[in-house]
Design a protein around this motif. Structure first.
Motif, mmCIF file in Angstrom:
data_model
loop_
_atom_site.group_PDB
_atom_site.id
_atom_site.type_symbol
_atom_site.label_atom_id
_atom_site.label_comp_id
_atom_site.label_asym_id
_atom_site.label_seq_id
_atom_site.Cartn_x
_atom_site.Cartn_y
_atom_site.Cartn_z
ATOM 1 N N GLU A 1 43.498 33.316 42.377
ATOM 2 C CA GLU A 1 43.794 34.107 41.176
ATOM 3 C C GLU A 1 42.667 35.097 40.876
ATOM 4 O O GLU A 1 41.509 34.875 41.220
ATOM 5 C CB GLU A 1 43.999 33.184 39.978
ATOM 6 N N LEU A 2 43.053 36.193 40.206
ATOM 7 C CA LEU A 2 42.053 37.165 39.764
ATOM 8 C C LEU A 2 41.336 36.637 38.536
ATOM 9 O O LEU A 2 41.922 35.955 37.689
ATOM 10 C CB LEU A 2 42.728 38.497 39.426
ATOM 11 N N SER A 3 40.087 36.992 38.421
ATOM 12 C CA SER A 3 39.311 36.613 37.232
ATOM 13 C C SER A 3 39.715 37.513 36.064
ATOM 14 O O SER A 3 40.312 38.581 36.273
ATOM 15 C CB SER A 3 37.820 36.774 37.514
ATOM 16 N N PRO A 4 39.413 37.144 34.827
ATOM 17 C CA PRO A 4 39.696 38.020 33.683
ATOM 18 C C PRO A 4 39.085 39.415 33.853
ATOM 19 O O PRO A 4 39.688 40.419 33.463
ATOM 20 C CB PRO A 4 39.078 37.274 32.500
ATOM 21 N N TYR B 1 50.557 41.882 37.365
ATOM 22 C CA TYR B 1 49.853 40.753 37.984
ATOM 23 C C TYR B 1 50.549 39.464 37.585
ATOM 24 O O TYR B 1 50.735 39.177 36.396
ATOM 25 C CB TYR B 1 48.387 40.723 37.542
ATOM 26 N N LYS B 2 50.948 38.703 38.582
ATOM 27 C CA LYS B 2 51.607 37.421 38.343
ATOM 28 C C LYS B 2 50.677 36.319 38.828
ATOM 29 O O LYS B 2 50.644 35.993 40.014
ATOM 30 C CB LYS B 2 52.939 37.360 39.083
ATOM 31 N N GLY B 3 49.890 35.788 37.892
ATOM 32 C CA GLY B 3 48.957 34.735 38.250
ATOM 33 C C GLY B 3 49.674 33.427 38.526
ATOM 34 O O GLY B 3 50.604 33.054 37.816
ATOM 35 N N SER B 4 49.266 32.748 39.557
ATOM 36 C CA SER B 4 49.888 31.477 39.927
ATOM 37 C C SER B 4 48.908 30.696 40.778
ATOM 38 O O SER B 4 48.238 31.251 41.655
ATOM 39 C CB SER B 4 51.182 31.702 40.706
ATOM 40 N N PHE B 5 48.813 29.405 40.513
ATOM 41 C CA PHE B 5 47.895 28.576 41.296
ATOM 42 C C PHE B 5 48.276 28.586 42.779
ATOM 43 O O PHE B 5 47.430 28.577 43.661
ATOM 44 C CB PHE B 5 47.920 27.135 40.770
ATOM 45 N N GLN C 1 50.502 30.997 44.397
ATOM 46 C CA GLN C 1 50.590 32.302 45.056
ATOM 47 C C GLN C 1 50.492 33.446 44.055
ATOM 48 O O GLN C 1 51.491 33.975 43.596
ATOM 49 C CB GLN C 1 51.919 32.424 45.815
ATOM 50 N N PRO C 2 49.277 33.866 43.689
ATOM 51 C CA PRO C 2 49.139 35.032 42.807
ATOM 52 C C PRO C 2 49.635 36.297 43.519
ATOM 53 O O PRO C 2 49.430 36.447 44.734
ATOM 54 C CB PRO C 2 47.627 35.108 42.549
ATOM 55 N N VAL C 3 50.281 37.192 42.756
ATOM 56 C CA VAL C 3 50.843 38.404 43.343
ATOM 57 C C VAL C 3 50.524 39.604 42.458
ATOM 58 O O VAL C 3 50.616 39.524 41.223
ATOM 59 C CB VAL C 3 52.376 38.300 43.502
ATOM 60 N N VAL C 4 50.122 40.704 43.089
ATOM 61 C CA VAL C 4 49.951 41.976 42.392
ATOM 62 C C VAL C 4 51.026 42.932 42.895
ATOM 63 O O VAL C 4 51.161 43.141 44.106
ATOM 64 C CB VAL C 4 48.550 42.587 42.653
ATOM 65 N N GLU C 5 51.805 43.488 41.979
ATOM 66 C CA GLU C 5 52.809 44.503 42.323
ATOM 67 C C GLU C 5 52.342 45.834 41.752
ATOM 68 O O GLU C 5 52.039 45.939 40.557
ATOM 69 C CB GLU C 5 54.177 44.122 41.766
ATOM 70 N N VAL C 6 52.263 46.842 42.617
ATOM 71 C CA VAL C 6 51.646 48.096 42.197
ATOM 72 C C VAL C 6 52.302 49.278 42.913
ATOM 73 O O VAL C 6 52.768 49.149 44.052
ATOM 74 C CB VAL C 6 50.125 48.060 42.488
ATOM 75 N N ASN C 7 52.349 50.413 42.226
ATOM 76 C CA ASN C 7 52.777 51.670 42.839
ATOM 77 C C ASN C 7 51.556 52.567 42.972
ATOM 78 O O ASN C 7 50.890 52.872 41.975
ATOM 79 C CB ASN C 7 53.837 52.368 41.987
#
Length: 324
Positions: free
Chosen positions: A246-249, A264-268, A270-276
């Motif tokens: 996970e990303l830090s604050p 940003y979808k934090g998850s223990f 599988q964290p995922v970042v969706e970006v354009n």
């Protein structure tokens, strides 16, 4: 391709009643609508879209600029120009509520100078096409919203104008009626070669029906492009990045600042970042955020994008849109 509607540098201002402040709703808007195309005319609330629509329909006069319908200046030859366009405006349907379905069609045809005998076959055809046969002798005020909307569009089609403007044609309709209307609009556009302008917040409708879209924001045209081209352009910029931790604050804050439209979808697990990414080189700035605290990237994939996402990117993005 021939032009049926030409909007040339129109401007519109309003005076607030309480403060007497002048508000600019439309600023130097220009675009053309071609014969036989289905055009999406879009914009967020307060963007100037509704004022533009009303000026095209002759309900408002621009402070400056010109609008031509079938080559006729709407300010100088208003009645002749408006005979080439019919409209169904949301919240102001072109129906008489105390007349039946059939009577409405006959009445509005009469307003166009057509006799019952002349339009009898066409009325029967529209009643069948819009599946209104069982309701043809019922008063409009007793019909469901979906049936009323179908009849309003049928009345607009009966006028046999070269261009039809549909304002929020599927608003408030159930899934079945919405689907039915979309199929009818596709048939009319394809088989009758009518020019159709659709104003809607229902982006799947725009994606399915429109060839080209014009997006108005803050009183100006920010996009005039084919829907297909917009989808392709934004699809090449959309990425889904899976992380190993996970990303830090602090990282999340940097992500929000540098990529305000990212998710940003934090998850223990599988964290995922969706970006354009607006520019190819932006990928380096993104990875610098990950690198700062040793966040490992597991995978990066391009993602599919729908027109609703495209619309939100355009109207909420900080940078001006431009085709690559």
């Amino acid at each position: 391709m021939d032009k049926i509607i030409e909007v040339q540098g129109i401007n519109k201002t309003f005076l607030k009643r309480k403060t007497k402040e002048t508000v600019t709703a439309v600023k130097d808007i220009s675009f053309d609508v071609h014969r036989g195309e289905v055009l999406g005319l879009l914009g967020p609330n307060g963007a100037g879209k509704t004022s533009t629509i009303k000026m095209i329909c002759g309900l408002l006069q621009p402070n400056s600029g010109a609008i031509y319908i079938n080559g006729l200046d709407i300010r100088k030859k208003r009645l002749k120009a408006l005979r080439h366009i019919s409209a169904v405006l949301e919240g102001n349907r072109n129906l008489y509520w105390r007349l039946t379905v059939r009577e409405n069609l006959e009445y509005f045809a009469g307003n166009r100078g057509l006799s019952r005998k002349e339009i009898a076959a066409r009325v029967d055809q529209l009643i069948g096409q819009f599946r209104l046969k069982e309701k043809e002798n019922e008063l409009v005020n007793g019909l469901s919203r979906g049936m009323q909307q179908k009849l309003a569009i049928a009345v607009a089609l009966l006028a046999e104008t070269q261009a039809i403007l549909l304002d929020e044609p599927t608003l408030g309709l159930d899934v079945e009626i919405s689907y039915e209307l979309r199929e009818i609009i596709k048939t009319v556009a394809k088989e009758e070669q009518r020019t159709i302008i659709i104003s809607s917040h229902d982006m799947p409708v725009v994606q399915e029906l429109c060839d080209r879209t014009i997006i108005i924001n803050k009183g100006t045209v920010v996009v005039d492009e084919k829907v297909e081209n917009l989808l392709k352009l934004f699809e090449t910029r959309a990425y889904s990045i899976k992380l190993c931790s996970e990303l830090s604050p602090s990282q999340q804050k940097k992500l929000d600042v540098s990529f305000p439209l990212s998710t940003y979808k934090g998850s223990f697990r599988q964290p995922v970042v969706e970006v354009n990414l607006e520019r190819s080189e932006d990928i380096y700035d993104l990875f610098d955020i990950f690198k700062a605290e040793g966040t490992v990237v597991e995978s990066i994939d391009r993602t599919s994008i729908d027109f609703e996402q495209v619309f939100m990117e355009i109207v909420k993005g900080e940078n001006n849109y431009a085709m690559a």
